[in-house]
Design a protein around this motif. Structure first.
Motif, short mmCIF file in Angstrom:
data_model
loop_
_atom_site.label_atom_id
_atom_site.label_comp_id
_atom_site.label_asym_id
_atom_site.label_seq_id
_atom_site.Cartn_x
_atom_site.Cartn_y
_atom_site.Cartn_z
N VAL A 219 -3.19 4.17 -2.75
CA VAL A 219 -2.63 4.13 -1.40
C VAL A 219 -1.17 3.71 -1.48
CG1 VAL A 219 -4.81 3.66 -0.23
CG2 VAL A 219 -3.43 1.75 -1.08
N ALA A 220 -0.42 4.10 -0.46
CA ALA A 220 0.99 3.70 -0.37
C ALA A 220 1.08 2.34 0.31
CB ALA A 220 1.77 4.75 0.42
N PRO A 221 2.14 1.60 0.06
CA PRO A 221 2.25 0.24 0.61
C PRO A 221 2.34 0.17 2.13
CG PRO A 221 4.28 0.89 -0.50
CD PRO A 221 3.26 1.92 -0.84
N ASP A 222 2.74 1.25 2.79
CA ASP A 222 2.88 1.22 4.24
C ASP A 222 1.67 1.80 4.98
OD1 ASP A 222 5.44 0.01 4.32
OD2 ASP A 222 6.35 1.92 3.77
N VAL A 223 0.65 2.19 4.23
CA VAL A 223 -0.58 2.70 4.85
C VAL A 223 -1.26 1.56 5.61
CG1 VAL A 223 -2.93 3.45 4.29
CG2 VAL A 223 -0.98 4.58 3.23
N PRO A 224 -1.77 1.81 6.82
CA PRO A 224 -2.44 0.74 7.57
C PRO A 224 -3.79 0.38 6.97
CG PRO A 224 -2.54 2.82 8.78
CD PRO A 224 -1.63 3.04 7.61
N ILE A 225 -4.21 -0.85 7.24
CA ILE A 225 -5.46 -1.36 6.67
C ILE A 225 -6.66 -0.51 7.03
CG2 ILE A 225 -7.08 -3.32 6.73
CD1 ILE A 225 -4.62 -3.77 5.00
N ASN A 226 -6.69 0.08 8.24
CA ASN A 226 -7.87 0.85 8.62
C ASN A 226 -8.07 2.08 7.73
OD1 ASN A 226 -5.68 2.25 9.69
ND2 ASN A 226 -6.69 2.72 11.63
#
Length: 306
Positions: free
Chosen positions: A184-191
């Motif tokens: 995952v990328a660092p700015d992807v949201p937790i959901n």
């Protein structure tokens, strides 16, 4: 509950810490390697109280028992918590019953997110069979129950790995790791992370930016966001969307992340996992992420030597 009885007879032989073998007597029984002082909670405990307890003790699972007869009712796992936080069917508890209010949902009974159809092992189950069942099922643990369905102990993949860590193996990380893991990328949201974890039965995902590993986001990181109270200090509306839109970079483990090379021997990796209390290592080859090796991978690899 379904109790899986012992199917093998006789005294099996298991490796000790020096990689040798010995007869499996009382000390090397299944209960001898399991956790027998098991903390359980009543079904009326709130979800947030259960999550706080799991975070405080670094538990991945929490048995629920009848407060009167102490019989096992179900188990809440870290995956159940992630499921509730947008990953799967338990998210309906928040969106439907509690109209999107995470604060309200967290005060519901812990039984509402528990897994109640739990396979368990009998105390007489051999260690070898417990390993086979764990590997075959893909479960990270099994409760051990007495004939009256009270809890005698819990055996986990960590317990098995600890027992097998002293064995010698010619296998290397490259032969057992998950190659080309999802990232995952660092700015992807937790959901998005919780959904991937539930859909693919992951407990951790590497965080990558510009093809470089910068951290790991784990189910423990996400549960700790709730259990250690940070979510309440930052929450303004109580809406679940407010929590689930948090970017991965805010929760991930990044500093001093430990990695492995693909040619490392797996028994050495097991010993390092035990030493540092880490459940998985990213695998780096020539500066690039090529895989991930977990406790479960090591149990499968080391069990092949028994």
């Amino acid at each position: 509950m379904t109790t899986i009885p012992k199917q093998q007879k006789g005294n099996p032989r298991i490796p000790n810490a020096e990689g040798k073998t010995k007869s499996a007597g009382r000390k090397s029984s299944l209960l001898g390697i399991a956790t027998t002082s098991v903390i359980s909670v009543p079904p009326t405990m709130s979800i947030i109280e259960g999550v706080q307890m799991m975070s405080r003790h670094s538990f991945r699972r929490l048995p629920i028992t009848d407060p009167g007869n102490k019989k096992l009712i179900g188990i809440v796992t870290i995956t159940d918590v992630i499921n509730m936080m947008g990953g799967g069917s338990r998210y309906n508890l928040v969106t439907n019953r509690h109209k999107g209010s995470l604060l309200s949902a967290l005060n519901d009974n812990i039984r509402t997110i528990a897994t109640e159809k739990v396979d368990s092992l009998a105390p007489s189950t051999s260690i070898q069979e417990a390993i086979c069942l764990l590997v075959k099922s893909g479960h990270g643990s099994f409760p051990i129950t007495n004939p009256d369905n009270t809890i005698a102990g819990i055996v986990t993949e960590y317990d098995i790995m600890k027992m097998l860590a002293g064995t010698e193996s010619d296998l290397i990380v490259d032969e057992i790791m998950t190659k080309n893991p999802k990232v995952v990328a660092p700015d992807v949201p937790i959901n998005c992370v919780t959904r991937q974890m539930v859909d693919h039965d992951y407990r951790r995902l590497p965080v990558v930016a510009d093809d470089l590993l910068i951290g790991m986001i784990t189910a423990t990181d996400i549960m700790g966001y709730l259990g250690r109270g940070r979510v309440f200090s930052e929450m303004k509306t109580g809406s679940v969307d407010e929590v689930l839109n948090l970017p991965v970079r805010d929760l991930m483990t990044g500093a001093n992340i430990r990695t492995m090379s693909p040619d490392e021997k797996i028994n050495e990796v097991a010993r390092e996992m035990l030493e540092f209390g880490i459940g998985a290592f990213p695998v780096i080859d020539e500066g690039k992420l090529t895989g991930i090796v977990t406790e479960f991978d090591l149990v499968k690899g080391l069990a092949g030597n028994m």
